[in-house]
Structures are given as C-alpha cells and as structure tokens.
Design an enzyme around this catalytic site. Structure first.
Site, PDB file in Angstrom:
ATOM      1  N   GLU A 272      41.894 -21.937  24.136  1.00 49.96           N
ATOM      2  CA  GLU A 272      41.933 -23.012  23.138  1.00 49.96           C
ATOM      3  C   GLU A 272      42.181 -24.345  23.826  1.00 49.96           C
ATOM      4  O   GLU A 272      43.015 -24.436  24.719  1.00 49.96           O
ATOM      5  CB  GLU A 272      43.087 -22.817  22.129  1.00 49.96           C
ATOM      6  CG  GLU A 272      42.954 -21.713  21.138  1.00 49.96           C
ATOM      7  CD  GLU A 272      44.172 -21.677  20.208  1.00 49.96           C
ATOM      8  OE1 GLU A 272      44.869 -22.708  20.072  1.00 49.96           O
ATOM      9  OE2 GLU A 272      44.429 -20.608  19.640  1.00 49.96           O
ATOM     10  N   GLU A 326      41.216 -26.367   9.069  1.00 49.16           N
ATOM     11  CA  GLU A 326      41.798 -25.233   8.349  1.00 49.16           C
ATOM     12  C   GLU A 326      42.920 -25.765   7.452  1.00 49.16           C
ATOM     13  O   GLU A 326      44.053 -25.960   7.889  1.00 49.16           O
ATOM     14  CB  GLU A 326      42.315 -24.191   9.335  1.00 49.16           C
ATOM     15  CG  GLU A 326      41.197 -23.544  10.147  1.00 49.16           C
ATOM     16  CD  GLU A 326      41.720 -22.539  11.165  1.00 49.16           C
ATOM     17  OE1 GLU A 326      41.872 -21.352  10.792  1.00 49.16           O
ATOM     18  OE2 GLU A 326      41.983 -22.940  12.297  1.00 49.16           O
ATOM     19  N   LYS A 329      46.514 -23.970   7.072  1.00 49.92           N
ATOM     20  CA  LYS A 329      47.425 -23.777   8.190  1.00 49.92           C
ATOM     21  C   LYS A 329      48.745 -24.464   7.903  1.00 49.92           C
ATOM     22  O   LYS A 329      48.786 -25.562   7.346  1.00 49.92           O
ATOM     23  CB  LYS A 329      46.831 -24.336   9.485  1.00 49.92           C
ATOM     24  CG  LYS A 329      45.719 -23.510  10.081  1.00 49.92           C
ATOM     25  CD  LYS A 329      45.372 -23.962  11.475  1.00 49.92           C
ATOM     26  CE  LYS A 329      46.438 -23.575  12.473  1.00 49.92           C
ATOM     27  NZ  LYS A 329      46.039 -23.866  13.867  1.00 49.92           N
ATOM     28  N   GLU A 335      47.652 -30.192  12.547  1.00 56.56           N
ATOM     29  CA  GLU A 335      47.320 -28.772  12.702  1.00 56.56           C
ATOM     30  C   GLU A 335      46.128 -28.373  11.840  1.00 56.56           C
ATOM     31  O   GLU A 335      45.425 -27.417  12.156  1.00 56.56           O
ATOM     32  CB  GLU A 335      48.530 -27.912  12.328  1.00 56.56           C
ATOM     33  CG  GLU A 335      49.676 -27.980  13.312  1.00 56.56           C
ATOM     34  CD  GLU A 335      49.356 -27.298  14.627  1.00 56.56           C
ATOM     35  OE1 GLU A 335      48.546 -26.346  14.629  1.00 56.56           O
ATOM     36  OE2 GLU A 335      49.902 -27.719  15.658  1.00 56.56           O
TER      37      GLU A 335
END
Length: 426
Positions: A272, A326, A329, A335
């Site tokens: 990542e 997302e 999350k 994030e």
C-alpha cells in the site's frame, strides 16, 4: 569467372530506417502495455461502489497489471477473468487462528478461493494485514503456522506466493535509510516470518506512506521530498547515497533492515502507498493537488526503472491505495479519501495510468453552448505553491471505434514496414 557473392551487410540507409522503426516501437510500448510493477488496492468499505465488472473494465483500460483484494469475494475474482490483471488475494486477520490450528481449514480456504480456471491469474495470498500490531496479541505467534498451512495447501508446482502485510512501524529506525532496523521486541514473531519468506521465495509486504511522514514533519521542503518534486536531496552518511524522495528512503530503510537480518534474498513489495485528496482541517497536505503530484510522480518514478539508491535499476512492485474512496472506513476524513478513481469510473485527478490519453470510461457531459462571441477557455488545474509544474489534465472522452481502428492500422503499418525492410535485407 566466379560469380561475385552478394553482400550480407545492410546498406547504411536501411540500417538507419530499421533503427528508427525499432525506436518508434519502443516509444509506443510503455503507454499501451500493462506494467508488472504497478498494482492497486481494491477496498470495499463503501456503500456506493460500482459493480465489480465495471471496476474490472475500468482497470483494464489502465496500465495497472495487479489488484490486491482485502476480502476474496468470488464475484470480484471472476470479474477479472480475461482482463490480463492478476490478483493478490487476502485472508482476514480473523482467519489466522483457524488456519494455524487446522491444515484442513487452510486447504478448504485455498480450494474455495482459487479460481477453477487459470484466469484470472493469482500471484499471491496475503494472510492478515499488519498482524504484528493487531488488537489481538495472540495472532502474532499464530501467523507463521497459518502461512505454512496455506502454503502447503497450494496446488503442486504453484508459483503463488504466500505472505503477510506489515506496517512501517516494524522498524525501530528508518532515518537515515542505512540505519533501518527492525524493532527488537518483535523478534519472536518477525524472525520466524522472515525465515518462512526466505524458504518459500515470498516477498516482504510493507505499507510505506510518505503522507504520514509529512504529517510528522509538515515543512515545505519535506512536502517536496514526499511528492517527488525538485528538492536539495537528503544525504545518507551511513551509505554515501543521496535521497530525493521519501518513498525511496522508506523502501530502502526496509531493505537495510532485511539485509541486517541476513535476508538479502527476500524481495520487498509495497502493498500500500497513496495520498489522500481531501482531509480534515488538522490534516496538513491532504489535497487534490498533492495527491495528484504524489501518484503521478510515483507512477513516473516506477516507470523510469531507476529503482532506489540502494536497489538501482529495478522498480519495486507497488500497489497504489486505492481504487475508490471508502466512505464507511472509520477514522479521520483522509482515511475515506484515497480513491484514485471516482465511482463514475473517471480519474479523481490525472495519474498517468490511463491508456491512450483518456481519463476514465464514463463519457464527458455534453458541453453547454457558448455565446457566439465568447471563446471557450479551459481552466488550468491549480498547482501547489512552490511545486513543480505538472501537465494539464487530458481531455476526458471515451475512446471511439475510429480511434481504436487508427491505432490498429498504425501498429499493422509499423510491422509491415519491418517486414519490408527484413525482406530487403534477406
């Protein structure tokens, strides 16, 4: 009188034409062919994602060649069949105790999650994510037995690698990179893991994020160092090498730690890395401009094949984070905002990943007619103050059949020229 032999040496003009044709071919390959060292994470903690088939079609239109999955949904796996994109499958932290205690459970997971056919290709299985820092401290001791049982369950002569993803926090030291060393307190779990990776030829998966390094040191020169922008460089007195990017420095710190442990044979894969395009008021540097600079700079850096100062000449396999935002999350606003693409199947910002200059799959909206005397002006995307200039975003359009046809004809014409030249040389 003897008949003169025909010279087998090509005339200088033909040599020049052949060389030019070869250079043209090499010039066109990188923008069209998938690149084995660029992958992307496909997370699903969102309630607005397009169907897996649409995502597979989107990624097929890029030069991305690998996708990492956190959870192995058969529908997602099957969506990538026939795309030429390989998958890194993920088993959850919660699976580790069962895998460790039961070889049959590990074998059942492998049997049910590997595709029945050879498509899509599976390049690896990641068992757990950042397990050494998990809320459950018992998982660390069970990790290697779980990895071993999954590995033993693979088909005979399988090339699939089995590993686990590690946080950069496994390092006790990383600055300068030559001082890279693992935390001694993790040795009980980390030493067996490294031995397993070496024995099986599997990579050390790690998550380096220059963004978080900038959060700890939000100075302008650090931002340039993190975004692949011009900077003075940072010398490493221990190695005599100079670093011009935080990404290289972080990767080489991991390399130094592995080397210090005697595992020079264990390769590094970046599982990542990314940069958020938005964040909260307290999250310095989370912006579209910085995300664009980081991702496009990283893609260019990987494509250059320059490698890192400690590992020159070869790009480390790197999975970008992530395909989409997302929204489910937990944590800070950033994030939820790492998506390289929008759920409308267009780029969040120009990345250099799309083939043929497109910016996604969805067609651009119909332009509004302008007044007769008013010229249409395309605004220039904003640039971070002090940042190096980046190319303007390409026009968003869907590639037409005519464009596809011209590309095919051009390629055929090039190969025809090669054939003609080789016939003359025969």
């Amino acid at each position: 009188m003897a008949r003169p032999r025909r010279s087998t040496q090509a005339p200088p003009l033909l040599n020049l034409v052949l060389l030019l044709g070869f250079l043209l071919l090499v010039h066109h390959v990188p923008s069209a062919a998938p690149q084995s060292f660029i992958g992307i994470n496909y997370g699903d903690l969102a309630d607005n994602l397009p169907p897996p088939s649409s995502t597979a079609r989107l990624l097929k239109s890029t030069t991305i060649s690998k996708v990492r999955l956190y959870r192995t949904d058969p529908a997602v796996v099957s969506a990538f069949a026939g795309t030429g994109i390989s998958l890194l499958l993920g088993a959850a932290n919660g699976d580790i105790p069962n895998f460790a205690s039961s070889p049959s459970a590990a074998a059942a997971w492998v049997a049910s999650h590997l595709p029945a056919s050879s498509s899509p290709a599976i390049n690896g299985i990641s068992v757990g994510n950042e397990v050494l820092f998990a809320d459950d401290p018992t998982l660390a001791a069970q990790l290697v037995p779980a990895l071993q049982n999954v590995y033993d369950a693979l088909p005979p002569n399988s090339s699939i690698k089995v590993s686990t993803v590690n946080a950069m926090d496994v390092l006790a030291s990383s600055d300068p990179p030559s001082s890279g060393a693992f935390k001694p307190g993790l040795a009980a779990a980390l030493d067996p893991l490294l031995a397993f990776l070496s024995k099986t030829g599997s990579p050390f998966l790690v998550n380096p994020y220059p963004y978080f390094a900038y959060q700890d040191d939000p100075r302008p020169d650090t931002l340039a160092f993190c975004l692949f922008q011009p900077n003075a460089g940072r010398p490493d007195a221990g190695s005599g090498l100079t670093y011009t990017s935080m990404f290289d420095a972080q990767v080489d710190a991991v390399r130094a730690a592995l080397d210090a442990k005697g595992y020079k044979d264990v390769e590094i894969v970046v599982a990542e890395t990314g940069w958020p395009h938005s964040g909260g008021a307290d999250e310095a540097g989370a912006s579209v401009e910085n995300a664009r600079a980081f991702v496009s700079g990283l893609v260019s850096h990987l494509r250059s094949l320059v490698g890192t100062p400690r590992m020159p000449g070869k790009s480390v396999d790197t999975y970008l984070f992530a395909v989409y935002d997302e929204d489910l999350k937990p944590g800070k606003a950033s994030e939820k905002s790492f998506g390289v693409f929008q759920t409308t199947l267009t780029e969040t910002y120009p990345t250099g990943l799309m083939r043929n200059g497109t910016a996604g799959l969805a067609p651009a909206p119909s332009p509004k007619p302008a007044p007769p005397a008013t010229p249409q002006v395309t605004p220039t995307p904003p640039v971070q103050p002090g940042a190096a200039a980046t190319a303007a975003a390409p026009t968003r359009h869907t590639r037409s059949a005519a464009e596809s046809s011209r590309t095919v004809v051009s390629a055929l014409h090039l190969f025809a020229c090669f054939g003609f030249i080789m016939a003359l040389l025969a």
